[in-house]
Design a protein around this motif. Structure first.
Motif, mmCIF file in Angstrom:
data_model
loop_
_atom_site.group_PDB
_atom_site.id
_atom_site.type_symbol
_atom_site.label_atom_id
_atom_site.label_comp_id
_atom_site.label_asym_id
_atom_site.label_seq_id
_atom_site.Cartn_x
_atom_site.Cartn_y
_atom_site.Cartn_z
ATOM 1 N N LYS A 64 0.844 -1.189 0.000
ATOM 2 C CA LYS A 64 0.000 0.000 0.000
ATOM 3 C C LYS A 64 0.879 1.238 0.000
ATOM 4 C CE LYS A 64 -3.770 2.331 0.186
ATOM 5 N NZ LYS A 64 -4.487 2.551 -1.032
ATOM 6 N N ASN A 65 0.557 2.189 -0.872
ATOM 7 C CA ASN A 65 1.237 3.492 -0.945
ATOM 8 C C ASN A 65 2.756 3.373 -1.034
ATOM 9 O OD1 ASN A 65 -1.241 4.837 -0.809
ATOM 10 N ND2 ASN A 65 -1.173 4.937 1.421
ATOM 11 N N GLY A 66 3.237 2.467 -1.864
ATOM 12 C CA GLY A 66 4.670 2.339 -2.086
ATOM 13 C C GLY A 66 5.422 1.556 -1.025
ATOM 14 N N THR A 67 4.726 1.041 -0.016
ATOM 15 C CA THR A 67 5.370 0.286 1.058
ATOM 16 C C THR A 67 4.834 -1.133 1.088
ATOM 17 O OG1 THR A 67 5.655 2.281 2.395
ATOM 18 C CG2 THR A 67 5.760 0.180 3.562
ATOM 19 N N TYR A 68 5.736 -2.092 1.263
ATOM 20 C CA TYR A 68 5.352 -3.485 1.464
ATOM 21 C C TYR A 68 5.295 -3.747 2.959
ATOM 22 C CZ TYR A 68 6.044 -4.422 -3.472
ATOM 23 O OH TYR A 68 5.934 -4.418 -4.835
ATOM 24 N N TYR A 69 4.273 -4.461 3.401
ATOM 25 C CA TYR A 69 4.092 -4.859 4.791
ATOM 26 C C TYR A 69 4.251 -6.376 4.835
ATOM 27 C CZ TYR A 69 2.239 -0.169 5.278
ATOM 28 O OH TYR A 69 2.106 1.196 5.276
ATOM 29 N N ILE A 70 5.176 -6.867 5.678
ATOM 30 C CA ILE A 70 5.522 -8.288 5.679
ATOM 31 C C ILE A 70 5.388 -8.842 7.100
ATOM 32 C CG2 ILE A 70 7.283 -9.985 5.109
ATOM 33 C CD1 ILE A 70 8.583 -7.782 3.326
ATOM 34 N N ALA A 71 4.530 -9.851 7.274
ATOM 35 C CA ALA A 71 4.341 -10.486 8.583
ATOM 36 C C ALA A 71 5.500 -11.425 8.871
ATOM 37 C CB ALA A 71 3.022 -11.260 8.616
ATOM 38 N N CYS A 72 5.858 -11.520 10.146
ATOM 39 C CA CYS A 72 6.916 -12.418 10.588
ATOM 40 C C CYS A 72 6.298 -13.543 11.415
ATOM 41 C CB CYS A 72 7.937 -11.660 11.428
ATOM 42 S SG CYS A 72 9.210 -12.734 12.097
ATOM 43 N N ASP A 73 6.580 -14.778 11.028
ATOM 44 C CA ASP A 73 6.040 -15.971 11.677
ATOM 45 C C ASP A 73 6.977 -16.400 12.811
ATOM 46 O OD1 ASP A 73 4.818 -18.325 12.340
ATOM 47 O OD2 ASP A 73 5.178 -19.323 10.443
ATOM 48 N N ASP A 74 6.980 -15.621 13.902
ATOM 49 C CA ASP A 74 7.829 -15.910 15.057
ATOM 50 C C ASP A 74 7.012 -15.639 16.318
ATOM 51 O OD1 ASP A 74 9.694 -16.081 17.087
ATOM 52 O OD2 ASP A 74 11.040 -14.568 16.274
ATOM 53 N N ALA A 75 6.436 -16.694 16.899
ATOM 54 C CA ALA A 75 5.553 -16.539 18.057
ATOM 55 C C ALA A 75 6.296 -16.015 19.286
ATOM 56 C CB ALA A 75 4.877 -17.870 18.380
ATOM 57 N N TYR A 81 7.303 -6.227 9.323
ATOM 58 C CA TYR A 81 8.298 -5.332 8.748
ATOM 59 C C TYR A 81 7.651 -4.436 7.707
ATOM 60 C CZ TYR A 81 11.357 -9.041 10.494
ATOM 61 O OH TYR A 81 11.982 -9.972 11.274
ATOM 62 N N LYS A 82 8.264 -3.278 7.501
ATOM 63 C CA LYS A 82 7.960 -2.434 6.354
ATOM 64 C C LYS A 82 9.175 -2.528 5.443
ATOM 65 C CE LYS A 82 5.058 0.825 8.879
ATOM 66 N NZ LYS A 82 4.868 2.242 9.240
ATOM 67 N N ALA A 83 8.925 -2.556 4.137
ATOM 68 C CA ALA A 83 10.037 -2.744 3.203
ATOM 69 C C ALA A 83 9.783 -2.014 1.893
ATOM 70 C CB ALA A 83 10.237 -4.229 2.924
ATOM 71 N N ASP A 84 10.883 -1.721 1.219
ATOM 72 C CA ASP A 84 10.858 -1.254 -0.163
ATOM 73 C C ASP A 84 11.341 -2.411 -1.015
ATOM 74 O OD1 ASP A 84 10.138 1.378 0.555
ATOM 75 O OD2 ASP A 84 12.238 1.909 0.893
ATOM 76 N N ILE A 85 10.575 -2.748 -2.033
ATOM 77 C CA ILE A 85 10.973 -3.813 -2.953
ATOM 78 C C ILE A 85 10.985 -3.215 -4.351
ATOM 79 C CG2 ILE A 85 10.403 -6.079 -3.901
ATOM 80 C CD1 ILE A 85 9.023 -6.728 -1.236
ATOM 81 N N ASN A 86 12.144 -3.229 -4.969
ATOM 82 C CA ASN A 86 12.288 -2.677 -6.317
ATOM 83 C C ASN A 86 12.100 -3.784 -7.344
ATOM 84 O OD1 ASN A 86 12.963 -0.043 -5.378
ATOM 85 N ND2 ASN A 86 15.004 -0.805 -4.907
ATOM 86 N N ILE A 87 11.189 -3.540 -8.286
ATOM 87 C CA ILE A 87 10.921 -4.489 -9.362
ATOM 88 C C ILE A 87 11.139 -3.767 -10.683
ATOM 89 C CG2 ILE A 87 9.190 -5.982 -10.431
ATOM 90 C CD1 ILE A 87 7.855 -6.155 -7.641
ATOM 91 N N VAL A 88 12.053 -4.304 -11.495
ATOM 92 C CA VAL A 88 12.370 -3.720 -12.792
ATOM 93 C C VAL A 88 12.242 -4.815 -13.844
ATOM 94 C CG1 VAL A 88 14.143 -2.574 -14.179
ATOM 95 C CG2 VAL A 88 13.945 -2.044 -11.737
ATOM 96 N N SER A 89 11.431 -4.561 -14.860
ATOM 97 C CA SER A 89 11.216 -5.532 -15.946
ATOM 98 C C SER A 89 10.851 -6.909 -15.394
ATOM 99 C CB SER A 89 12.453 -5.634 -16.839
ATOM 100 O OG SER A 89 12.743 -4.390 -17.427
#
Length: 142
Positions: A64-75, A81-89
């Motif tokens: 959402k809005n240029g940010t990736y939100y990633i859940a961590c499976d660690d009880a 986490y919030k992350a930037d993921i660059n995708i080119v071609s």
């Protein structure tokens, strides 16, 4: 009338009273216009830390809005986490974990599996699978 005839008559009356209703069988849901396409694979190095927290156990992701939100499976240390993921071609060129958000785990067993950014409330929603052995039910939190 004999006992056998009475039982047979009652059975036939019950059977005659049972009729097959016209029911509609539920059709499988379709995702009209939605298609998934495998783009690429990206393996993070084993030793990435963000704010002193080792990155790992990635399970669910949303964007959402240029940010990736990633859940961590660690009880033991529930977080996302919030992350930037660059995708080119159609290739992932870089993944940069920018922030770790820890979740105060009070009495709940939070084994996070999924994450969603809710555009209505502007909150992150998390799904936990719970713990059968620990007697903890699955739950949604925001």
């Amino acid at each position: 009338m004999t006992h056998f005839k009475q039982i047979t008559l009652i059975f036939l009356m019950l059977l005659a009273g049972c009729k097959k209703e016209n029911t509609t069988v539920a059709q499988p849901m379709t995702s009209a216009g939605v298609q998934l396409k495998f783009l690429d694979e990206y393996v993070l190095p084993n030793n990435i830390t963000v704010n002193g927290t080792l990155v790992g156990g990635l399970s669910g992701i949303d964007f959402k809005n240029g940010t990736y939100y990633i859940a961590c499976d660690d009880a033991e240390n529930p977080r996302f986490y919030k992350a930037d993921i660059n995708i080119v071609s159609d290739k992932i060129t870089d993944v940069n974990i920018t922030e770790v958000v820890t979740i105060e785990n009070t009495d709940e067993h939070l084994d996070l599996e999924s994450i969603l950014f809710d555009t209505t409330s502007l909150k992150v929603l998390l799904a936990s699978e719970g713990s059968i052995n620990g007697g903890k039910d699955p739950l949604l939190i925001s």
